[in-house]
Motif scaffolding. Structure first.
Motif, PDB file in Angstrom:
ATOM      1  N   LEU A 101      40.898  68.225 119.421  1.00 47.20           N
ATOM      2  CA  LEU A 101      41.436  67.759 120.708  1.00 47.20           C
ATOM      3  C   LEU A 101      41.804  66.282 120.644  1.00 47.20           C
ATOM      4  O   LEU A 101      42.882  65.877 121.102  1.00 47.20           O
ATOM      5  CB  LEU A 101      40.408  68.003 121.816  1.00 47.20           C
ATOM      6  CG  LEU A 101      40.820  67.542 123.220  1.00 47.20           C
ATOM      7  CD1 LEU A 101      42.076  68.270 123.670  1.00 47.20           C
ATOM      8  CD2 LEU A 101      39.683  67.765 124.209  1.00 47.20           C
ATOM      9  N   TRP A 102      40.944  65.465 120.058  1.00 48.66           N
ATOM     10  CA  TRP A 102      41.184  64.026 120.028  1.00 48.66           C
ATOM     11  C   TRP A 102      42.406  63.672 119.179  1.00 48.66           C
ATOM     12  O   TRP A 102      43.253  62.872 119.592  1.00 48.66           O
ATOM     13  CB  TRP A 102      39.959  63.293 119.496  1.00 48.66           C
ATOM     14  CG  TRP A 102      40.098  61.798 119.480  1.00 48.66           C
ATOM     15  CD1 TRP A 102      40.309  61.000 118.395  1.00 48.66           C
ATOM     16  CD2 TRP A 102      40.049  60.931 120.612  1.00 48.66           C
ATOM     17  NE1 TRP A 102      40.389  59.684 118.772  1.00 48.66           N
ATOM     18  CE2 TRP A 102      40.238  59.604 120.128  1.00 48.66           C
ATOM     19  CE3 TRP A 102      39.861  61.121 121.970  1.00 48.66           C
ATOM     20  CZ2 TRP A 102      40.240  58.490 120.970  1.00 48.66           C
ATOM     21  CZ3 TRP A 102      39.863  60.021 122.820  1.00 48.66           C
ATOM     22  CH2 TRP A 102      40.060  58.729 122.314  1.00 48.66           C
ATOM     23  N   TRP A 104      44.884  65.692 118.367  1.00 44.56           N
ATOM     24  CA  TRP A 104      46.086  66.242 118.995  1.00 44.56           C
ATOM     25  C   TRP A 104      46.569  65.317 120.109  1.00 44.56           C
ATOM     26  O   TRP A 104      47.765  65.050 120.216  1.00 44.56           O
ATOM     27  CB  TRP A 104      45.801  67.640 119.547  1.00 44.56           C
ATOM     28  CG  TRP A 104      47.002  68.281 120.160  1.00 44.56           C
ATOM     29  CD1 TRP A 104      48.002  68.961 119.522  1.00 44.56           C
ATOM     30  CD2 TRP A 104      47.342  68.305 121.557  1.00 44.56           C
ATOM     31  NE1 TRP A 104      48.941  69.391 120.423  1.00 44.56           N
ATOM     32  CE2 TRP A 104      48.571  69.012 121.676  1.00 44.56           C
ATOM     33  CE3 TRP A 104      46.741  67.806 122.707  1.00 44.56           C
ATOM     34  CZ2 TRP A 104      49.190  69.232 122.906  1.00 44.56           C
ATOM     35  CZ3 TRP A 104      47.355  68.018 123.934  1.00 44.56           C
ATOM     36  CH2 TRP A 104      48.564  68.717 124.020  1.00 44.56           C
TER      37      TRP A 104
END
Length: 411
Positions: A101-102, A104
């Motif tokens: 997530l980070w 991306w």
């Protein structure tokens, strides 16, 4: 991106502190905290891998995020299992999720204002590229700045230099090209830049090496067949109830068979019978026509199942039978495929792989309604044949999910 990656270490620091507090209260063991600490290494490796590919335009860069994150964590898991070290699956999944997530978010933040600059030694290369970008029905290419360079200093200000292999170089350009290669300036062919910006293969630039590149991916094709079988079996618990509801809806609305059968062109040009839920009125002599927007032949139930691709559910049987894959070029009607093979050079190359339930052309371009758009579609299909990989398949799967939720590209 490196600065963003360093900033992300604060997330791991927070996770370590929370894990330590949870361990003191007996909620987790020390192994949970230890696994999070180990996960810092694959996180840093993922940051470096993405930073090294940041010059690649977003048309391919998006597909690299998942792969760049998964490989280091898979390597960590392999080391842990090899040496029988105690580890926490929950902590490993948490760290992987945070990393994915980070990075991306950081990548999307970077490319939202990143426009690559490609230089050319002459204006002809720029014109050749522009012809590749302007094709009917194509998705908008990734943004880029194109300029003609005359010196090494100007070339170093570009992300790469593109060459038109069909255009001869004069002595001055040849000397400059040699100097750029010695100086490790990135050199691309025009067709490669076109692929990076559009996700399509330039049909005018296909050569005999295309088939050799296909052969180099035969091992991946064997692995993919196993994942196709596993994926189709995993989807059956969801597909069977949905298929029952679709069957009842079709029966209630109109007479005629529930399933639509049609001869389609398969791998290596071998025809097979494709299965679909019938979405049109039961008529003869119309099955070889392109569907148009607001096609009067489509029933009310048909509009719904076509919009959300529910009419494709019976093709899971085609996948299990080895006639199709979950991901690949959509199978074409036999008569149309034979006609295109006579009029479009290299068209049969799309049959080097199994046709798929969803493909690169579908998620990038949507439905094609004209022969000109079909030529553009072929560029997307051949791009997949040439560059197929696990990362690209995952990207197509993610975009297909968007199609299922939004109905993008349906007719």
């Amino acid at each position: 991106m490196l600065a963003w990656g360093v900033l992300g270490l604060t997330l791991f620091a927070c996770n370590l502190w929370l894990a330590h507090q949870a361990a003191q209260r007996g909620y987790v063991t020390y192994v949970f905290t230890q696994t999070i600490l180990w996960s810092v290494l694959p996180y840093l490796l993922a940051c470096l891998m993405i930073d090294r590919t940041i010059h690649v335009p977003s048309i391919e860069g998006n597909s690299l995020i998942g792969l760049s994150t998964a490989v280091p964590f898979a390597a960590l898991l392999g080391v842990v299992l090899m040496f029988h070290l105690p580890y926490s699956r929950g902590a490993l999944l948490l760290s992987y999720g945070v990393t994915l997530l980070w990075l991306w978010l950081g990548y999307r933040r970077f490319i939202s204002r990143y426009v690559p600059v490609f230089g050319a030694l002459d204006a002809q290369a720029v014109g050749t590229l522009q012809a590749m970008l302007d094709m009917p029905g194509a998705a908008r290419p990734a943004p880029a700045t194109l300029r003609v360079v005359r010196s090494e200093t100007e070339a170093r200000q570009c992300d790469g230099i593109m060459l038109d292999r069909s255009a001869p170089l004069n002595d001055e350009q040849a000397r400059l090209l040699v100097q750029l290669k010695i100086s490790h300036v990135r050199i691309y062919s025009v067709e490669r830049v076109g692929e990076l910006l559009t996700g399509r293969v330039g049909l005018a630039h296909i050569d005999t090496e295309f088939h050799d590149e296909h052969v180099s991916r035969l091992l991946f094709d064997a692995f993919k067949r196993l994942t196709d079988i596993a994926g189709a079996l995993a989807l059956l618990p969801f597909a069977l109830p949905a298929s029952l509801l679709v069957t009842l809806a079709i029966r209630a609305e109109s007479s005629g068979p529930v399933l639509f059968r049609q001869a389609r062109m398969g791998r290596f040009g071998r025809p097979f019978t494709l299965l679909k839920f019938r979405s049109m009125t039961h008529q003869h002599g119309t099955e070889h026509q392109f569907a148009v927007r607001n096609d009067p032949r489509v029933t009310r139930v048909g509009r719904v199942i076509r919009k959300y691709r529910l009419d494709e559910l019976p093709q899971l049987w085609n996948v299990l039978a080895g006639e199709m894959s979950l991901i690949g070029p959509r199978p074409e009607i036999v008569e149309i495929a034979q006609r295109y093979a006579q009029s479009i050079p290299y068209y049969p190359y799309r049959h080097l792989v199994r046709p798929g339930l969803s493909g690169w052309a579908q998620v990038q371009q949507g439905y094609t309604a004209t022969d000109a758009e079909s030529v553009t579609k072929l560029g997307y299909d051949l791009y997949y044949v040439k560059h197929r990989s696990l990362a690209l398949d995952l990207l197509i799967a993610a975009k297909t999910l968007r199609t299922l939720l939004t109905g993008y590209g349906a007719r």
